[in-house]
Design a protein around this motif. Sequence first.
Motif, short mmCIF file in Angstrom:
data_model
loop_
_atom_site.label_atom_id
_atom_site.label_comp_id
_atom_site.label_asym_id
_atom_site.label_seq_id
_atom_site.Cartn_x
_atom_site.Cartn_y
_atom_site.Cartn_z
N THR A 157 0.86 -1.19 0.00
CA THR A 157 0.00 0.00 0.00
C THR A 157 0.89 1.23 0.00
O THR A 157 1.80 1.35 0.81
CB THR A 157 -0.90 0.01 1.24
OG1 THR A 157 -1.71 -1.17 1.24
CG2 THR A 157 -1.81 1.23 1.23
N ILE A 158 0.64 2.13 -0.93
CA ILE A 158 1.48 3.32 -1.08
C ILE A 158 0.60 4.55 -0.95
O ILE A 158 -0.41 4.69 -1.64
CB ILE A 158 2.22 3.32 -2.43
CG1 ILE A 158 3.10 2.07 -2.55
CG2 ILE A 158 3.05 4.58 -2.59
CD1 ILE A 158 3.81 1.95 -3.88
N ARG A 159 1.01 5.45 -0.05
CA ARG A 159 0.29 6.71 0.14
C ARG A 159 1.25 7.86 -0.14
O ARG A 159 2.39 7.85 0.35
CB ARG A 159 -0.26 6.80 1.57
CG ARG A 159 -1.21 5.67 1.95
CD ARG A 159 -1.82 5.88 3.33
NE ARG A 159 -0.82 5.91 4.38
CZ ARG A 159 -0.37 4.83 5.01
NH1 ARG A 159 -0.83 3.62 4.68
NH2 ARG A 159 0.54 4.93 5.97
N THR A 160 0.77 8.83 -0.90
CA THR A 160 1.61 9.98 -1.24
C THR A 160 0.96 11.26 -0.73
O THR A 160 -0.25 11.41 -0.74
CB THR A 160 1.81 10.09 -2.76
OG1 THR A 160 0.54 10.24 -3.39
CG2 THR A 160 2.49 8.84 -3.31
N ASP A 161 1.81 12.16 -0.29
CA ASP A 161 1.38 13.50 0.15
C ASP A 161 2.48 14.47 -0.27
O ASP A 161 3.38 14.78 0.50
CB ASP A 161 1.15 13.53 1.65
CG ASP A 161 0.62 14.89 2.13
OD1 ASP A 161 0.29 15.73 1.25
OD2 ASP A 161 0.55 15.12 3.35
N GLY A 162 2.39 14.91 -1.52
CA GLY A 162 3.45 15.77 -2.03
C GLY A 162 4.74 14.98 -2.17
O GLY A 162 4.81 13.95 -2.83
N ALA A 163 5.80 15.46 -1.53
CA ALA A 163 7.10 14.81 -1.60
C ALA A 163 7.22 13.66 -0.62
O ALA A 163 8.21 12.92 -0.65
CB ALA A 163 8.21 15.83 -1.34
N ALA A 164 6.23 13.48 0.28
CA ALA A 164 6.28 12.41 1.28
C ALA A 164 5.52 11.19 0.77
O ALA A 164 4.39 11.29 0.30
CB ALA A 164 5.68 12.90 2.59
N VAL A 165 6.17 10.02 0.86
CA VAL A 165 5.57 8.77 0.41
C VAL A 165 5.71 7.74 1.52
O VAL A 165 6.79 7.58 2.10
CB VAL A 165 6.24 8.24 -0.87
CG1 VAL A 165 5.52 7.00 -1.37
CG2 VAL A 165 6.28 9.32 -1.95
N VAL A 166 4.62 7.04 1.84
CA VAL A 166 4.64 5.97 2.83
C VAL A 166 4.35 4.66 2.10
O VAL A 166 3.36 4.54 1.38
CB VAL A 166 3.59 6.20 3.94
CG1 VAL A 166 3.58 5.01 4.90
CG2 VAL A 166 3.89 7.50 4.68
N VAL A 167 5.24 3.68 2.28
CA VAL A 167 5.10 2.36 1.68
C VAL A 167 4.81 1.36 2.80
O VAL A 167 5.67 1.12 3.65
CB VAL A 167 6.36 1.94 0.91
CG1 VAL A 167 6.16 0.57 0.27
CG2 VAL A 167 6.71 2.98 -0.15
N GLN A 168 3.60 0.81 2.81
CA GLN A 168 3.20 -0.16 3.83
C GLN A 168 3.28 -1.56 3.21
O GLN A 168 2.52 -1.90 2.31
CB GLN A 168 1.80 0.13 4.34
CG GLN A 168 1.35 -0.80 5.47
CD GLN A 168 -0.04 -0.47 5.97
OE1 GLN A 168 -0.73 0.39 5.41
NE2 GLN A 168 -0.46 -1.13 7.03
N LEU A 169 4.22 -2.38 3.72
CA LEU A 169 4.43 -3.70 3.16
C LEU A 169 3.36 -4.67 3.66
O LEU A 169 2.89 -4.56 4.79
CB LEU A 169 5.81 -4.22 3.55
CG LEU A 169 7.00 -3.43 3.01
CD1 LEU A 169 8.30 -3.97 3.61
CD2 LEU A 169 7.04 -3.51 1.50
N PRO A 170 2.99 -5.64 2.82
CA PRO A 170 2.06 -6.68 3.28
C PRO A 170 2.75 -7.61 4.28
O PRO A 170 3.99 -7.67 4.35
CB PRO A 170 1.69 -7.43 2.00
CG PRO A 170 2.86 -7.19 1.08
CD PRO A 170 3.36 -5.82 1.40
N LEU A 209 9.63 11.05 -8.21
CA LEU A 209 10.18 12.24 -8.87
C LEU A 209 9.91 12.21 -10.36
O LEU A 209 9.79 13.27 -10.99
CB LEU A 209 11.69 12.33 -8.60
CG LEU A 209 12.08 12.60 -7.15
CD1 LEU A 209 13.60 12.67 -7.01
CD2 LEU A 209 11.45 13.90 -6.64
N ARG A 210 9.79 11.01 -10.94
CA ARG A 210 9.41 10.93 -12.35
C ARG A 210 7.96 11.38 -12.51
O ARG A 210 7.60 11.98 -13.53
CB ARG A 210 9.57 9.50 -12.86
CG ARG A 210 11.01 9.01 -12.93
CD ARG A 210 11.77 9.67 -14.06
NE ARG A 210 13.13 9.17 -14.17
CZ ARG A 210 13.51 8.16 -14.94
NH1 ARG A 210 12.60 7.55 -15.70
NH2 ARG A 210 14.76 7.77 -15.01
#
Length: 222
Positions: free
Chosen positions: A135-148, A171-172
């Motif tokens: 699960t990936i959540r983005t908030d501008g330049a901040a990204v949280v990757v929650q692994l299963p 960044l892409r």
Amino acid sequence: MNPPTPTPTTTTGPDTRPSAGGSRLALRLLLTAVLLPLSACGIPPTGVVEAGEPATGVLEPGRAPTPSKAESEAVPVPTVPVYFVEDGALVAVPRPAPGGTDLGGTVLTLFEGPDGPEQRAGLTTELPRASVAPTIRTDGAAVVVQLPRSAGSLSDTAVDQLACTVAVARLRQDPALGSAQVTVEQPGGRLAGRSSDDCPPGGPREADGTGGDDGTGGTGGG
């Protein structure tokens, strides 16, 4: 003796039958009257005049159309770098991204690991194979990757691989960000943070081990 009967006098009018010369003259006048308007309109009275290029767009029966050069040129497929490991350091390897820079799809590509030629070139991975995208959540330049939960606990190098791959892909998506901060949330609540500034350049890397920019791995620990 009866007197002789006078011979009747027959009066004839002018001969109205056309002569041969008159017929030819009338025919010439008729042809002149017909051809004169055609000449005035620019239409040649006799013969066939060819002008201009031959007609295009007409195919011979049974002949398939030839595609134009623009149609035959292949559309380039965008790529996104994923990070593998070589001699303990992170190395960016380009991967096709037909769907663009989707973060979930990019992470699944990373979890597939290096292919056969890349493995023979010395590339490895410390990430396990995964069939479920995190699960990936983005908030501008901040990204949280929650692994299963199936991912288990990751090593510091594996976290570096994941975080740098996600950071560069982010960044892409939005080059105006300048940098990206990635937090990897592992099962059990363990967190690890990485910055794109700590990742090696995402230049091309060939499977034979040549090309691309040299770089070191991301910061360990977390």
